[in-house]
Design a protein around this motif. Structure first.
Motif, short mmCIF file in Angstrom:
data_model
loop_
_atom_site.label_atom_id
_atom_site.label_comp_id
_atom_site.label_asym_id
_atom_site.label_seq_id
_atom_site.Cartn_x
_atom_site.Cartn_y
_atom_site.Cartn_z
N ALA A 152 -6.55 -5.05 4.13
CA ALA A 152 -6.26 -4.22 2.96
C ALA A 152 -7.32 -3.14 2.78
O ALA A 152 -7.01 -2.00 2.41
CB ALA A 152 -6.17 -5.09 1.70
N VAL A 153 -8.58 -3.47 3.05
CA VAL A 153 -9.65 -2.49 2.96
C VAL A 153 -9.39 -1.33 3.92
O VAL A 153 -9.64 -0.17 3.59
CB VAL A 153 -11.01 -3.16 3.27
CG1 VAL A 153 -12.09 -2.11 3.56
CG2 VAL A 153 -11.43 -4.04 2.10
N GLN A 154 -8.87 -1.62 5.09
CA GLN A 154 -8.59 -0.57 6.07
C GLN A 154 -7.59 0.44 5.52
O GLN A 154 -7.78 1.66 5.63
CB GLN A 154 -8.05 -1.18 7.36
CG GLN A 154 -9.04 -2.06 8.08
CD GLN A 154 -8.46 -2.69 9.33
OE1 GLN A 154 -7.24 -2.77 9.50
NE2 GLN A 154 -9.32 -3.14 10.22
N GLY A 155 -6.51 -0.05 4.93
CA GLY A 155 -5.51 0.86 4.36
C GLY A 155 -6.07 1.66 3.21
O GLY A 155 -5.79 2.86 3.07
N MET A 156 -6.90 1.02 2.38
CA MET A 156 -7.52 1.72 1.25
C MET A 156 -8.41 2.84 1.73
O MET A 156 -8.36 3.96 1.21
CB MET A 156 -8.33 0.73 0.42
CG MET A 156 -9.00 1.33 -0.79
SD MET A 156 -10.30 0.27 -1.46
CE MET A 156 -11.61 0.60 -0.29
N VAL A 157 -9.23 2.57 2.72
CA VAL A 157 -10.17 3.56 3.25
C VAL A 157 -9.41 4.76 3.81
O VAL A 157 -9.79 5.92 3.56
CB VAL A 157 -11.07 2.91 4.32
CG1 VAL A 157 -11.72 3.95 5.20
CG2 VAL A 157 -12.13 2.03 3.65
N ARG A 158 -8.37 4.51 4.55
CA ARG A 158 -7.60 5.62 5.12
C ARG A 158 -6.98 6.48 4.02
O ARG A 158 -6.99 7.71 4.09
CB ARG A 158 -6.50 5.08 6.04
CG ARG A 158 -7.03 4.41 7.30
CD ARG A 158 -5.89 4.02 8.24
NE ARG A 158 -6.40 3.41 9.44
CZ ARG A 158 -6.38 2.09 9.70
NH1 ARG A 158 -5.86 1.26 8.80
NH2 ARG A 158 -6.87 1.61 10.82
N GLY A 159 -6.43 5.83 3.01
CA GLY A 159 -5.78 6.57 1.94
C GLY A 159 -6.75 7.36 1.08
O GLY A 159 -6.53 8.54 0.79
N LEU A 160 -7.86 6.72 0.66
CA LEU A 160 -8.81 7.41 -0.19
C LEU A 160 -9.53 8.53 0.56
O LEU A 160 -9.95 9.52 -0.05
CB LEU A 160 -9.83 6.42 -0.75
CG LEU A 160 -9.29 5.40 -1.77
CD1 LEU A 160 -10.42 4.51 -2.28
CD2 LEU A 160 -8.57 6.06 -2.93
N ALA A 161 -9.67 8.40 1.87
CA ALA A 161 -10.26 9.49 2.65
C ALA A 161 -9.46 10.77 2.48
O ALA A 161 -10.02 11.87 2.38
CB ALA A 161 -10.34 9.10 4.12
N ARG A 162 -8.15 10.65 2.43
CA ARG A 162 -7.30 11.82 2.22
C ARG A 162 -7.33 12.29 0.76
O ARG A 162 -7.32 13.48 0.48
CB ARG A 162 -5.87 11.51 2.65
CG ARG A 162 -5.75 11.26 4.15
CD ARG A 162 -4.32 11.30 4.63
NE ARG A 162 -4.26 11.09 6.06
CZ ARG A 162 -4.40 12.05 6.98
NH1 ARG A 162 -4.63 13.30 6.60
NH2 ARG A 162 -4.31 11.77 8.26
N ASP A 163 -7.41 11.33 -0.15
CA ASP A 163 -7.43 11.69 -1.57
C ASP A 163 -8.68 12.49 -1.94
O ASP A 163 -8.62 13.39 -2.78
CB ASP A 163 -7.36 10.43 -2.43
CG ASP A 163 -6.01 9.73 -2.34
OD1 ASP A 163 -5.00 10.42 -2.18
OD2 ASP A 163 -5.99 8.49 -2.44
N PHE A 164 -9.81 12.15 -1.34
CA PHE A 164 -11.08 12.76 -1.75
C PHE A 164 -11.63 13.77 -0.75
O PHE A 164 -12.68 14.36 -0.97
CB PHE A 164 -12.13 11.66 -1.97
CG PHE A 164 -11.72 10.58 -2.94
CD1 PHE A 164 -10.86 10.87 -4.00
CD2 PHE A 164 -12.18 9.28 -2.82
CE1 PHE A 164 -10.48 9.89 -4.91
CE2 PHE A 164 -11.81 8.29 -3.71
CZ PHE A 164 -10.95 8.59 -4.76
#
Length: 237
Positions: A152-164
């Protein structure tokens, strides 16, 4: 060594093991470091005295307290989320509440901390979550729920990288294999099993995780984002 002089840094889960090694490294390199702890008051106070860092009692399982602590630090330059827990065992036997508590610390806490930090974070800031190689591979029984949290951390990191990303804020995960800590000592009962999966047959040192963290948090990490930086001695190879 990277110079963190003047950088506002928060390490969640910093009193022992990997977290303490990260606090030491970033403080040694000039950072204005604060770290949280939950149950290790004496260790936290000793580390604060040793490094000049500020110790803050915060339970990462308490969402509101965690968000309040992150918000209280103002505009961060670096957030390192190290707080985590591991529950292993037969999924048919493990209690649901125990699994949910692990999800609170390993998944919900990193997400809410990262989002809250990003509200005020300085441009070109760094968000780093200490994950696990078990997000990629789970080679033994009893680790399904733990692996779930690290994936789950992997998916979060990928998504927030695009958000920020538009603000130059990077979001990364560092994925250790077996690390020599109180939770998983190099001379412990699981060492031989752990080493059997590894190309380099020893536990990782906490200082090695801290060194990689400092690199990703520094200027050399400016274009490293949405990535999983694995340091596992070939555990997942």
């Amino acid at each position: 060594m990277t110079d963190f002089t003047g950088k506002n840094i928060l390490v969640l889960g910093g009193s022992r093991g990997i977290g303490a090694a990260i606090v030491r490294r970033l403080a040694e390199q000039g950072g204005k470091v604060a770290f949280t702890y939950a149950g290790s008051k004496e260790a936290a106070e000793a580390l604060a005295t040793e490094t000049g860092a500020e110790a803050i009692r915060t339970d990462s399982a308490d969402r509101d307290a965690l968000i309040a602590t992150v918000a209280s630090r103002g505009a961060l330059d670096v957030l390192v989320v190290n707080a985590g827990t591991a529950v292993l065992g037969d999924p048919l036997v493990l209690e649901a509440d125990v699994i949910d508590a692990m999800i609170d610390v390993n998944v919900r806490a990193p997400y809410h901390a990262a989002v809250e930090a990003a509200r005020k974070m300085n441009d070109n800031g760094r968000i780093i979550v200490i994950g696990s190689v078990n997000g990629d591979v789970m080679p033994f029984p009893g680790g399904a729920a733990y692996a779930l949290t690290k994936s789950a951390v992997q998916g979060m990191v990928r998504g927030l990288a695009r958000d920020f990303g538009a603000r130059g804020i990077t979001v990364n995960s560092i994925q250790p294999g077996p690390v020599d800590t109180d939770m998983n000592p190099a001379n412990g009962p699981l060492a031989e099993t752990m080493h059997s999966f590894m190309a380099i047959k020893r536990h990782i040192h906490a200082d090695e995780i801290a060194e990689l963290t400092a690199y990703v948090a520094g200027p050399h990490g400016a274009m490293m984002t949405g990535a999983m930086h694995t340091i596992d001695g070939g555990f997942g190879a």
